[in-house]
Design an enzyme around this catalytic site. Structure first.
Site, PDB file in Angstrom:
ATOM      1  N   HIS A 176       0.826  -1.206   0.000  1.00  0.00           N
ATOM      2  CA  HIS A 176       0.000   0.000   0.000  1.00  0.00           C
ATOM      3  C   HIS A 176       0.857   1.250   0.000  1.00  0.00           C
ATOM      4  O   HIS A 176       2.049   1.213   0.320  1.00  0.00           O
ATOM      5  CB  HIS A 176      -0.930   0.011   1.214  1.00  0.00           C
ATOM      6  CG  HIS A 176      -0.193  -0.011   2.531  1.00  0.00           C
ATOM      7  ND1 HIS A 176       0.303  -1.173   3.076  1.00  0.00           N
ATOM      8  CD2 HIS A 176       0.151   0.983   3.385  1.00  0.00           C
ATOM      9  CE1 HIS A 176       0.913  -0.893   4.224  1.00  0.00           C
ATOM     10  NE2 HIS A 176       0.833   0.416   4.428  1.00  0.00           N
ATOM     11  N   ARG A 196       9.667  -0.482   3.832  1.00  0.00           N
ATOM     12  CA  ARG A 196       9.607   0.274   2.573  1.00  0.00           C
ATOM     13  C   ARG A 196      10.199  -0.579   1.467  1.00  0.00           C
ATOM     14  O   ARG A 196      11.344  -1.024   1.564  1.00  0.00           O
ATOM     15  CB  ARG A 196      10.413   1.573   2.671  1.00  0.00           C
ATOM     16  CG  ARG A 196       9.890   2.596   3.636  1.00  0.00           C
ATOM     17  CD  ARG A 196      10.629   3.920   3.459  1.00  0.00           C
ATOM     18  NE  ARG A 196      10.533   4.725   4.659  1.00  0.00           N
ATOM     19  CZ  ARG A 196      11.497   4.866   5.559  1.00  0.00           C
ATOM     20  NH1 ARG A 196      12.655   4.264   5.359  1.00  0.00           N
ATOM     21  NH2 ARG A 196      11.307   5.593   6.628  1.00  0.00           N
TER      22      ARG A 196
END
Length: 350
Positions: A176, A196
């Protein structure tokens, strides 16, 4: 004895942040790049402070330490950490493409930290604003790795256009990102573990490239497509003049929206409840004492308070740890919805 608790948030400077927390929610932000307001937080990386009553100036962590059962309820073990982390997020620019682990993986790889499932309620969005919500259909791990290596990860990511009032569920394992021009409320497990996987080749506030966590991301990403990528439709019921919309319910949290029009009687049923005021204003009434709330306020009703009253003209995001059958399914069935209605329109996971 405890009482309705209001909080001073813990603000976070982020390279992608802006000023919407001030412009839209009347917050007194400390940075020109204020990305996050940790509204109800009890974590090593952020702690909110009580701003009202006899406990004013104490952190939530301190109150949990001295009044755990009274605050959280008797179904939560004394050794458990505070279960939720509640935020407002201002994405002036895109956040990184990221994923969060489940509890078991986080416990083994992040020094006992919790995993992170979360959900978002969109407060404001520029026209055409989008979120990244999962992967495109039939994207394999090999497809993902190749796109990442080629610098074209966008080609395998699923984008969803959003507007104010939309809700999206973000379970652990779900890729997301919040894109630019969005202000939202985030309800999540009490964890700060974020992997990340891609950051748009951007440097951080310190001028250096931000750390990526590609290997761990690949370990935890759901490549089977188990989770819905759609905006959550929700189901609404009436309580007098008040509207209640049910969106998300899992073992970690629920998300409901209360459209308060006048008076609503509530009961904690020995569960703590957190409200975020996203429009309007009103009062909490308990033991003949009135506590005012306004746009941008977040407040917590301790589990031990029992009955209380909400009064005003406001929209409130409500979250608590639900008994899914009793608090969600039974309530919606009593309002006339079928199990099929409930499972198709509310994101329920046991």
């Amino acid at each position: 004895m405890l009482y309705p608790l209001f909080f001073e948030p813990d603000y976070k400077e982020r390279v992608w942040g802006g000023t919407m927390l001030q412009d839209k929610l009347n917050k007194s932000i400390p940075f020109k790049n204020t990305g996050e307001s940790w509204e109800v937080a009890c974590h090593d990386n952020g702690n909110s402070t009580i701003r009202n009553g006899s406990l004013q100036g104490k952190t939530l962590k301190e109150v949990v330490g001295t009044s755990s059962k009274e605050l959280l309820g008797y179904e939560i073990d004394d050794n458990d950490k505070f279960p939720l982390l509640i935020k407002f997020i201002d994405a002036k620019d895109k956040l990184s493409v990221q994923v969060h682990p489940e509890d078991e993986y986080a416990k083994l790889n992040e020094n006992g930290e919790l995993g992170k499932s979360e959900a978002w309620y969109i407060l404001d969005a520029e026209p055409g604003a989008k979120l990244i919500a999962g992967l495109k259909d039939n994207v394999t791990k090999d497809d993902f790795v190749k796109a990442l290596e080629d610098g074209h990860l966008e080609q395998v990511l699923n984008e969803v256009e959003v507007e104010a009032g939309d809700v999206i569920n973000i379970p652990a394992g779900f890729v997301h990102a919040i894109e630019d021009g969005i202000l939202l409320a985030e309800i999540q497990q009490n964890s700060d573990t974020t992997y990340r996987v891609y950051d748009w080749n951007r440097v951080g506030l310190d001028g250096n490239m931000r750390e990526l966590h590609v290997d761990k991301s690949l370990d935890v990403i759901d490549f089977e497509g188990k989770h819905s990528k759609d905006i959550v439709p929700g189901l609404s019921i009436k309580d007098g003049d008040n509207d209640i919309i049910y969106y998300v319910a899992n073992k970690y949290f629920s998300i409901e929206k209360l459209g308060l029009k006048g008076t609503k009687k509530e009961d904690t049923h020995n569960k703590f409840i957190i409200y975020m005021c996203t429009s309007g204003c009103g009062e909490v009434i308990h033991n003949n004492t009135r506590y005012s709330f306004n746009l941008g306020d977040s407040f917590m009703i301790p589990a031990s308070l029992g009955e209380f009253i909400l009064e005003g003209d406001a929209s409130l995001i409500k979250t608590y740890i639900p008994d899914i059958q009793k608090d969600i399914i039974n309530e919606l069935e009593s309002a006339g919805y079928t199990k099929e209605d409930i499972m198709s329109r509310v994101r329920i996971s046991q």
